[in-house]
Scaffold this active site. Structure first.
Site, PDB file in Angstrom:
ATOM      1  N   ASP A  73      -3.372   4.540  -7.543  1.00 49.58           N
ATOM      2  CA  ASP A  73      -2.829   3.372  -6.855  1.00 49.58           C
ATOM      3  C   ASP A  73      -3.932   2.349  -6.645  1.00 49.58           C
ATOM      4  O   ASP A  73      -5.094   2.699  -6.418  1.00 49.58           O
ATOM      5  CB  ASP A  73      -2.202   3.736  -5.512  1.00 49.58           C
ATOM      6  N   GLU A  75      -4.925  -1.580  -4.764  1.00 45.55           N
ATOM      7  CA  GLU A  75      -4.614  -2.725  -3.911  1.00 45.55           C
ATOM      8  C   GLU A  75      -5.394  -3.913  -4.474  1.00 45.55           C
ATOM      9  O   GLU A  75      -6.510  -3.749  -4.993  1.00 45.55           O
ATOM     10  CB  GLU A  75      -5.009  -2.475  -2.459  1.00 45.55           C
ATOM     11  N   HIS A 225       1.134   0.316   2.446  1.00 48.21           N
ATOM     12  CA  HIS A 225       0.412  -0.630   1.578  1.00 48.21           C
ATOM     13  C   HIS A 225      -1.091  -0.390   1.576  1.00 48.21           C
ATOM     14  O   HIS A 225      -1.866  -1.338   1.405  1.00 48.21           O
ATOM     15  CB  HIS A 225       0.716  -2.083   1.970  1.00 48.21           C
ATOM     16  N   ASP A 230      -0.187   5.503  -0.411  1.00 49.97           N
ATOM     17  CA  ASP A 230       0.746   5.412  -1.529  1.00 49.97           C
ATOM     18  C   ASP A 230       0.547   6.541  -2.535  1.00 49.97           C
ATOM     19  O   ASP A 230       1.515   7.074  -3.090  1.00 49.97           O
ATOM     20  CB  ASP A 230       0.602   4.057  -2.223  1.00 49.97           C
TER      21      ASP A 230
END
Length: 269
Positions: A73, A75, A225, A230
């Protein structure tokens, strides 16, 4: 279903080739000839949080057929056209020592969307946070260290085709690297669509990661988030989706794609 818990160890550099004073990068697909990683740069890697994780894929076909599955994952600072990566988490779903790592990444730009993921400009711009050009070799070496010789490696992430993989391709390219050609990617969003067809839209109204978490009745761990939270969710829902959809190894592999499939998307954006 019980959520998977994380057991953080002390911050450390894993026992990989990157502990040496220098590292030749020609084997990583670097377009330039060679580069070195100095001892001062190794200090950046100590900001990476390595942790032990329980296995989420146990004694089944995956192990028998030498398929190594990682959850991934990212960001970012925004959408693909202008955004840069600010956080990466990778988790080996087979579990074990140092089977998960989390790091912030210096995007070398302002972070305008801190209200979404809570990552601020100050958090990613100090000297202890690696830039992508410094981080890519350790990411490649980490994946390589868990790969079985002659086996497949799959990086699973939600919305891989339209978000995570294009971002990786762009960041690798900007740093004059190529994404390793033996990396396969699995988009769990596509699996979620299949799952909704199976159970119906009334039972599964949302196919977002959080919608799947609620459908599988998995408690939320950590802030929404953020990459670690996640990846934990993805690690828990992937075995559920695999079971419900009755996916064997061949079915799994047929749903994967290579990073090269995203090159056209990158060029047109």
């Amino acid at each position: 279903m019980r959520t998977c818990s994380m057991y953080f160890s002390n911050l450390q550099v894993p026992k990989l080739e990157l502990q040496s004073p220098s590292l030749g990068l020609t084997s990583l697909g670097r377009r330039s000839t060679i580069t070195t990683i100095s001892q001062p740069l190794l200090k950046c890697y100590r900001s990476i949080q390595y942790s032990d994780a329980p296995a989420k894929i146990l004694d089944n076909e995956f192990l028998k057929h030498f398929v190594k599955v990682f959850g991934l994952d990212l960001e970012t600072t925004g959408l693909f056209s202008e955004g840069r990566i600010v956080e990466i988490v990778v988790r080996d779903l087979h579990g074990g020592k140092n089977s998960c790592f989390q790091t912030l990444v210096n995007p070398e730009q302002h972070v305008p969307n801190s209200h979404i993921h809570g990552i601020t400009t100050d958090m990613v711009t100090h000297s202890g946070v690696p830039r992508m050009v410094e981080f890519i070799p350790i990411l490649v070496e980490y994946i390589k260290s868990g790969q079985v010789l002659g086996g497949h490696v799959i990086l699973a992430t939600h919305n891989a085709r339209c978000f995570d993989v294009p971002f990786l391709v762009k960041e690798f390219s900007c740093c004059s690297f190529d994404v390793p050609p033996d990396w396969l990617f699995l988009d769990t969003l596509a699996l979620a669509r299949e799952l909704r067809k199976l159970h119906g839209s009334k039972a599964l109204p949302k196919i977002s990661l959080q919608g799947l978490r609620e459908f599988c009745r998995i408690p939320l761990e950590g802030p929404n988030h953020r990459a670690m939270s996640d990846v934990n969710v993805l690690s828990s829902i992937l075995p559920n989706m695999t079971f419900d959809l009755k996916l064997g190894v061949d079915d799994f592999l047929q749903r994967t794609f290579k990073a090269s499939a995203c090159y056209i998307t990158q060029t047109r954006t």
